[in-house]
Design a protein around this motif. Structure first.
Motif, PDB file in Angstrom:
ATOM      1  N   VAL A  51      92.065  39.936   1.517  1.00 58.14           N
ATOM      2  CA  VAL A  51      91.230  39.909   0.311  1.00 58.14           C
ATOM      3  C   VAL A  51      89.878  40.561   0.604  1.00 58.14           C
ATOM      4  O   VAL A  51      89.377  41.348  -0.208  1.00 58.14           O
ATOM      5  CB  VAL A  51      91.060  38.467  -0.208  1.00 58.14           C
ATOM      6  CG1 VAL A  51      90.006  38.392  -1.291  1.00 58.14           C
ATOM      7  CG2 VAL A  51      92.390  37.921  -0.704  1.00 58.14           C
ATOM      8  N   ALA A  52      89.300  40.258   1.748  1.00 60.28           N
ATOM      9  CA  ALA A  52      88.016  40.858   2.123  1.00 60.28           C
ATOM     10  C   ALA A  52      88.134  42.379   2.188  1.00 60.28           C
ATOM     11  O   ALA A  52      87.275  43.100   1.644  1.00 60.28           O
ATOM     12  CB  ALA A  52      87.548  40.305   3.460  1.00 60.28           C
ATOM     13  N   THR A  53      89.191  42.867   2.802  1.00 61.69           N
ATOM     14  CA  THR A  53      89.410  44.314   2.882  1.00 61.69           C
ATOM     15  C   THR A  53      89.537  44.913   1.489  1.00 61.69           C
ATOM     16  O   THR A  53      88.925  45.935   1.176  1.00 61.69           O
ATOM     17  CB  THR A  53      90.673  44.622   3.724  1.00 61.69           C
ATOM     18  OG1 THR A  53      90.481  44.093   5.040  1.00 61.69           O
ATOM     19  CG2 THR A  53      90.951  46.101   3.792  1.00 61.69           C
ATOM     20  N   GLU A  54      90.327  44.274   0.638  1.00 60.34           N
ATOM     21  CA  GLU A  54      90.518  44.748  -0.744  1.00 60.34           C
ATOM     22  C   GLU A  54      89.196  44.783  -1.506  1.00 60.34           C
ATOM     23  O   GLU A  54      88.959  45.686  -2.310  1.00 60.34           O
ATOM     24  CB  GLU A  54      91.517  43.841  -1.468  1.00 60.34           C
ATOM     25  CG  GLU A  54      91.848  44.242  -2.867  1.00 60.34           C
ATOM     26  CD  GLU A  54      92.842  45.399  -2.973  1.00 60.34           C
ATOM     27  OE1 GLU A  54      92.810  46.097  -3.994  1.00 60.34           O
ATOM     28  OE2 GLU A  54      93.645  45.596  -2.033  1.00 60.34           O
ATOM     29  N   ALA A  55      88.330  43.806  -1.249  1.00 58.56           N
ATOM     30  CA  ALA A  55      87.037  43.708  -1.946  1.00 58.56           C
ATOM     31  C   ALA A  55      85.959  44.583  -1.310  1.00 58.56           C
ATOM     32  O   ALA A  55      84.867  44.724  -1.873  1.00 58.56           O
ATOM     33  CB  ALA A  55      86.574  42.254  -1.981  1.00 58.56           C
ATOM     34  N   GLY A  56      86.258  45.127  -0.139  1.00 60.64           N
ATOM     35  CA  GLY A  56      85.280  45.973   0.535  1.00 60.64           C
ATOM     36  C   GLY A  56      84.167  45.200   1.211  1.00 60.64           C
ATOM     37  O   GLY A  56      83.042  45.689   1.326  1.00 60.64           O
ATOM     38  N   VAL A  57      84.482  43.993   1.670  1.00 62.95           N
ATOM     39  CA  VAL A  57      83.499  43.195   2.420  1.00 62.95           C
ATOM     40  C   VAL A  57      84.117  42.782   3.752  1.00 62.95           C
ATOM     41  O   VAL A  57      85.335  42.810   3.920  1.00 62.95           O
ATOM     42  CB  VAL A  57      83.027  41.938   1.633  1.00 62.95           C
ATOM     43  CG1 VAL A  57      82.425  42.329   0.302  1.00 62.95           C
ATOM     44  CG2 VAL A  57      84.145  40.951   1.435  1.00 62.95           C
ATOM     45  N   GLY A  58      83.283  42.386   4.674  1.00 65.64           N
ATOM     46  CA  GLY A  58      83.771  41.949   5.966  1.00 65.64           C
ATOM     47  C   GLY A  58      84.446  40.588   5.884  1.00 65.64           C
ATOM     48  O   GLY A  58      84.114  39.770   5.020  1.00 65.64           O
ATOM     49  N   ALA A  59      85.384  40.370   6.777  1.00 67.23           N
ATOM     50  CA  ALA A  59      86.085  39.081   6.808  1.00 67.23           C
ATOM     51  C   ALA A  59      85.112  37.932   7.038  1.00 67.23           C
ATOM     52  O   ALA A  59      85.250  36.867   6.436  1.00 67.23           O
ATOM     53  CB  ALA A  59      87.175  39.094   7.878  1.00 67.23           C
ATOM     54  N   ALA A  60      84.125  38.144   7.910  1.00 65.71           N
ATOM     55  CA  ALA A  60      83.141  37.083   8.174  1.00 65.71           C
ATOM     56  C   ALA A  60      82.388  36.713   6.898  1.00 65.71           C
ATOM     57  O   ALA A  60      82.113  35.540   6.651  1.00 65.71           O
ATOM     58  CB  ALA A  60      82.171  37.519   9.267  1.00 65.71           C
ATOM     59  N   THR A  61      82.088  37.715   6.081  1.00 67.05           N
ATOM     60  CA  THR A  61      81.418  37.450   4.806  1.00 67.05           C
ATOM     61  C   THR A  61      82.313  36.611   3.910  1.00 67.05           C
ATOM     62  O   THR A  61      81.862  35.642   3.297  1.00 67.05           O
ATOM     63  CB  THR A  61      81.045  38.773   4.108  1.00 67.05           C
ATOM     64  OG1 THR A  61      80.141  39.494   4.953  1.00 67.05           O
ATOM     65  CG2 THR A  61      80.407  38.522   2.754  1.00 67.05           C
ATOM     66  N   ALA A  62      83.590  36.988   3.826  1.00 68.67           N
ATOM     67  CA  ALA A  62      84.525  36.235   2.982  1.00 68.67           C
ATOM     68  C   ALA A  62      84.636  34.790   3.448  1.00 68.67           C
ATOM     69  O   ALA A  62      84.645  33.865   2.623  1.00 68.67           O
ATOM     70  CB  ALA A  62      85.897  36.905   2.985  1.00 68.67           C
TER      71      ALA A  62
END
Length: 189
Positions: A45-56
């Motif tokens: 989901v983080a990749t799809e949203a264009g954010v880092g996994a740590a942020t998610a």
């Protein structure tokens, strides 16, 4: 009072953070449609949203938490029904239809919501309580403030059971809507 759309289970959000959470929620629905609940991960989901996994993971403790949060946001983003009828059964049917809309057109999301809300993640437990209270309030208003609490309890059980049944693929949402309407009429006359 704060805006529920800007509240997270884990912390209050700034406008930028709320936007990130919104993008993660939209990405989760996209990934669910493509991969199903089994293929859903917070990292994907983080990749799809264009954010880092740590942020998610700052916002969501698990995929169950993410899905439950998306459902919660859709529910509270959908204002209560303006009742058109004096008939309590008719008002309850309106509420059932209204609170089913956040999942009715997306079977993968609906199944994921069922699975997520049955989880034991502490953040999901908080959301499950918020969701239950919101639905109880809507049903109580529809039945009437002087309604027997047992009637409202029964209506809640009907709704929960219907969503589980639809989420498990035992019934379509159209069928569930008809069955909930029948049950409301039987219960409320």
């Amino acid at each position: 009072m704060s805006d529920p759309a800007r509240e997270s289970t884990r912390r209050r959000l700034t406008a930028k953070q709320a936007d990130t959470v919104e993008r993660l929620g939209q990405a989760a629905v996209t990934v669910l449609g493509r991969e199903g609940f089994a293929g859903l991960t917070v990292r994907r989901v983080a990749t799809e949203a264009g954010v880092g996994a740590a942020t998610a993971y700052t916002y969501f403790s698990s995929k169950e938490h993410l899905v439950a949060e998306v459902f919660w946001r859709r529910l509270v983003g959908s204002p209560c029904v303006a009742h058109q009828s004096d008939d309590p059964a008719e008002r309850v049917i309106e509420v059932f239809g209204h609170i089913s809309k956040p999942v009715a057109d997306e079977p993968e999301f609906a199944g994921a919501v069922t699975a997520a809300l049955l989880g034991r993640d502490p953040d999901v437990e908080v959301l499950r309580l918020r969701i239950a209270l919101d639905i109880r309030d809507r049903l109580t208003e529809a039945v009437g403030a002087d309604a027997d609490p047992g009637v409202v309890d029964t209506l809640e059980l009907l709704y929960s059971g219907a969503l589980v049944s639809a989420g498990m693929g035992y019934s379509s949402y159209d069928d569930i809507s008809r069955r909930l309407a029948t049950a409301a009429r039987l219960l409320l006359g």
